[in-house]
Design a protein around this motif. Structure first.
Motif, PDB file in Angstrom:
ATOM      1  N   LEU A  16       0.845  -1.208   0.077  1.00 10.01           N
ATOM      2  CA  LEU A  16      -0.089  -0.012   0.125  1.00 10.01           C
ATOM      3  C   LEU A  16       0.955   1.284  -0.106  1.00 10.01           C
ATOM      4  O   LEU A  16       0.581   2.181  -0.584  1.00 10.01           O
ATOM      5  CB  LEU A  16      -0.843  -0.012   1.364  1.00 10.01           C
ATOM      6  CG  LEU A  16      -1.930   1.049   1.241  1.00 10.01           C
ATOM      7  CD1 LEU A  16      -2.833   1.158   0.047  1.00 10.01           C
ATOM      8  CD2 LEU A  16      -3.017   1.043   2.457  1.00 10.01           C
ATOM      9  N   TYR A  17       2.070   1.368   0.639  1.00 10.67           N
ATOM     10  CA  TYR A  17       2.880   2.310   0.643  1.00 10.67           C
ATOM     11  C   TYR A  17       3.504   2.533  -0.563  1.00 10.67           C
ATOM     12  O   TYR A  17       3.282   3.749  -1.078  1.00 10.67           O
ATOM     13  CB  TYR A  17       4.055   2.225   1.646  1.00 10.67           C
ATOM     14  CG  TYR A  17       5.242   3.102   1.844  1.00 10.67           C
ATOM     15  CD1 TYR A  17       4.790   4.281   2.387  1.00 10.67           C
ATOM     16  CD2 TYR A  17       6.344   3.021   0.860  1.00 10.67           C
ATOM     17  CE1 TYR A  17       5.839   5.317   2.275  1.00 10.67           C
ATOM     18  CE2 TYR A  17       7.198   3.977   0.868  1.00 10.67           C
ATOM     19  CZ  TYR A  17       7.086   5.194   1.429  1.00 10.67           C
ATOM     20  OH  TYR A  17       7.985   6.254   1.390  1.00 10.67           O
ATOM     21  N   ASN A  18       3.874   1.507  -1.417  1.00  7.49           N
ATOM     22  CA  ASN A  18       4.188   1.764  -2.890  1.00  7.49           C
ATOM     23  C   ASN A  18       3.282   2.381  -3.655  1.00  7.49           C
ATOM     24  O   ASN A  18       3.472   3.140  -4.590  1.00  7.49           O
ATOM     25  CB  ASN A  18       4.889   0.481  -3.294  1.00  7.49           C
ATOM     26  CG  ASN A  18       6.336  -0.095  -2.643  1.00  7.49           C
ATOM     27  OD1 ASN A  18       6.905   0.827  -2.121  1.00  7.49           O
ATOM     28  ND2 ASN A  18       6.217  -1.444  -2.529  1.00  7.49           N
ATOM     29  N   GLN A  19       1.891   1.842  -3.339  1.00 11.65           N
ATOM     30  CA  GLN A  19       0.861   2.375  -3.927  1.00 11.65           C
ATOM     31  C   GLN A  19       0.643   3.967  -3.893  1.00 11.65           C
ATOM     32  O   GLN A  19       0.448   4.788  -4.859  1.00 11.65           O
ATOM     33  CB  GLN A  19      -0.528   1.726  -3.867  1.00 11.65           C
ATOM     34  CG  GLN A  19      -0.592   0.250  -4.482  1.00 11.65           C
ATOM     35  CD  GLN A  19      -1.685  -0.430  -3.917  1.00 11.65           C
ATOM     36  OE1 GLN A  19      -2.889  -0.060  -3.868  1.00 11.65           O
ATOM     37  NE2 GLN A  19      -1.792  -1.568  -3.928  1.00 11.65           N
ATOM     38  N   VAL A  20       0.826   4.438  -2.663  1.00 11.13           N
ATOM     39  CA  VAL A  20       0.705   5.737  -2.363  1.00 11.13           C
ATOM     40  C   VAL A  20       2.029   6.471  -3.129  1.00 11.13           C
ATOM     41  O   VAL A  20       1.686   7.670  -3.660  1.00 11.13           O
ATOM     42  CB  VAL A  20       0.680   5.970  -0.851  1.00 11.13           C
ATOM     43  CG1 VAL A  20       0.834   7.418  -0.493  1.00 11.13           C
ATOM     44  CG2 VAL A  20      -0.697   5.323  -0.287  1.00 11.13           C
ATOM     45  N   VAL A  21       3.045   6.073  -3.148  1.00  7.53           N
ATOM     46  CA  VAL A  21       4.319   6.693  -3.387  1.00  7.53           C
ATOM     47  C   VAL A  21       3.847   6.823  -4.948  1.00  7.53           C
ATOM     48  O   VAL A  21       4.153   7.912  -5.711  1.00  7.53           O
ATOM     49  CB  VAL A  21       5.396   5.827  -3.222  1.00  7.53           C
ATOM     50  CG1 VAL A  21       6.603   6.416  -4.148  1.00  7.53           C
ATOM     51  CG2 VAL A  21       5.477   6.206  -1.865  1.00  7.53           C
ATOM     52  N   ASP A  22       3.501   5.692  -5.690  1.00  9.28           N
ATOM     53  CA  ASP A  22       3.335   5.688  -7.019  1.00  9.28           C
ATOM     54  C   ASP A  22       2.286   6.699  -7.405  1.00  9.28           C
ATOM     55  O   ASP A  22       2.399   7.309  -8.581  1.00  9.28           O
ATOM     56  CB  ASP A  22       3.077   4.419  -7.642  1.00  9.28           C
ATOM     57  CG  ASP A  22       4.252   3.553  -7.507  1.00  9.28           C
ATOM     58  OD1 ASP A  22       5.438   3.882  -7.243  1.00  9.28           O
ATOM     59  OD2 ASP A  22       4.148   1.922  -7.829  1.00  9.28           O
ATOM     60  N   LEU A  23       1.079   6.555  -6.848  1.00  4.64           N
ATOM     61  CA  LEU A  23       0.026   7.742  -7.023  1.00  4.64           C
ATOM     62  C   LEU A  23       0.342   8.756  -7.004  1.00  4.64           C
ATOM     63  O   LEU A  23       0.094   9.981  -7.691  1.00  4.64           O
ATOM     64  CB  LEU A  23      -1.230   7.222  -6.061  1.00  4.64           C
ATOM     65  CG  LEU A  23      -2.512   7.862  -6.544  1.00  4.64           C
ATOM     66  CD1 LEU A  23      -2.915   7.696  -7.788  1.00  4.64           C
ATOM     67  CD2 LEU A  23      -3.390   7.405  -5.495  1.00  4.64           C
ATOM     68  N   ALA A  24       1.080   9.355  -5.896  1.00  3.49           N
ATOM     69  CA  ALA A  24       1.707  10.712  -5.547  1.00  3.49           C
ATOM     70  C   ALA A  24       2.656  11.278  -6.715  1.00  3.49           C
ATOM     71  O   ALA A  24       2.240  12.400  -7.310  1.00  3.49           O
ATOM     72  CB  ALA A  24       2.413  10.832  -4.243  1.00  3.49           C
ATOM     73  N   LYS A  25       3.334  10.114  -7.231  1.00  2.00           N
ATOM     74  CA  LYS A  25       4.245  10.693  -8.324  1.00  2.00           C
ATOM     75  C   LYS A  25       3.596  10.786  -9.628  1.00  2.00           C
ATOM     76  O   LYS A  25       3.716  11.749 -10.133  1.00  2.00           O
ATOM     77  CB  LYS A  25       5.395   9.434  -8.569  1.00  2.00           C
ATOM     78  CG  LYS A  25       6.293   9.659  -9.419  1.00  2.00           C
ATOM     79  CD  LYS A  25       7.391   8.507  -9.556  1.00  2.00           C
ATOM     80  CE  LYS A  25       8.353   8.856 -10.866  1.00  2.00           C
ATOM     81  NZ  LYS A  25       9.276   7.579 -10.843  1.00  2.00           N
ATOM     82  N   LYS A  29       2.206  15.199  -6.977  1.00  5.48           N
ATOM     83  CA  LYS A  29       1.978  15.447  -5.533  1.00  5.48           C
ATOM     84  C   LYS A  29       2.825  15.038  -4.555  1.00  5.48           C
ATOM     85  O   LYS A  29       3.566  13.788  -4.930  1.00  5.48           O
ATOM     86  CB  LYS A  29       0.401  15.186  -5.146  1.00  5.48           C
ATOM     87  CG  LYS A  29      -0.492  15.914  -5.991  1.00  5.48           C
ATOM     88  CD  LYS A  29      -2.038  15.563  -5.409  1.00  5.48           C
ATOM     89  CE  LYS A  29      -3.213  16.085  -6.346  1.00  5.48           C
ATOM     90  NZ  LYS A  29      -3.336  17.541  -6.510  1.00  5.48           N
ATOM     91  N   SER A  30       2.956  15.608  -3.569  1.00  2.51           N
ATOM     92  CA  SER A  30       3.681  14.867  -2.538  1.00  2.51           C
ATOM     93  C   SER A  30       2.683  13.783  -1.648  1.00  2.51           C
ATOM     94  O   SER A  30       1.603  13.953  -1.847  1.00  2.51           O
ATOM     95  CB  SER A  30       4.124  16.045  -1.387  1.00  2.51           C
ATOM     96  OG  SER A  30       3.067  16.577  -0.748  1.00  2.51           O
ATOM     97  N   LYS A  31       3.448  13.248  -0.844  1.00  4.00           N
ATOM     98  CA  LYS A  31       2.470  12.238   0.028  1.00  4.00           C
ATOM     99  C   LYS A  31       1.517  13.032   0.613  1.00  4.00           C
ATOM    100  O   LYS A  31       0.391  12.593   0.839  1.00  4.00           O
ATOM    101  CB  LYS A  31       3.426  11.146   0.866  1.00  4.00           C
ATOM    102  CG  LYS A  31       4.091  10.349  -0.238  1.00  4.00           C
ATOM    103  CD  LYS A  31       4.824   8.889   0.318  1.00  4.00           C
ATOM    104  CE  LYS A  31       5.887   9.714   1.375  1.00  4.00           C
ATOM    105  NZ  LYS A  31       7.196  10.275   0.687  1.00  4.00           N
ATOM    106  N   SER A  32       1.945  14.073   1.257  1.00  5.56           N
ATOM    107  CA  SER A  32       1.272  14.928   2.454  1.00  5.56           C
ATOM    108  C   SER A  32       0.083  15.353   1.251  1.00  5.56           C
ATOM    109  O   SER A  32      -1.133  15.511   1.778  1.00  5.56           O
ATOM    110  CB  SER A  32       2.040  15.943   2.716  1.00  5.56           C
ATOM    111  OG  SER A  32       3.091  15.461   3.862  1.00  5.56           O
TER     112      SER A  32
END
Length: 80
Positions: A16-25, A29-32
């Motif tokens: 899930l972390y990797n999905q968040v990082v990829d989605l933000a990229k 956007k930043s993760k925040s």
């Protein structure tokens, strides 16, 4: 100078972390920023669910009371 934000820390499973990082990229956007946006979208979703629930209750109540138009509603309210 005082901080204008608060830090929130939480854990995610690696996938899930990797999905968040990829989605933000992907979104640029930043993760925040992505998290803030997701919270706003979720708040809107919750509000839509509340409105739908109230609307459903209103429709069921109107049907139960035989209210089929605004005129019927006005009559009902004036009699009450």
């Amino acid at each position: 100078m005082a901080r204008t934000t608060n830090v929130l820390g939480f854990s995610l499973p690696p996938d899930l972390y990797n999905q968040v990082v990829d989605l933000a990229k992907d979104e640029g956007k930043s993760k925040s920023e992505l998290f803030r946006y997701m919270v706003r979208v979720y708040q809107e979703y919750i509000e839509e669910q509340r409105c739908a629930k109230i609307s459903k209750w209103g429709a069921e109540t109107a049907r139960r009371l035989g209210i089929k138009s605004e005129e019927d509603l006005d009559k009902f309210l004036n009699e009450a």
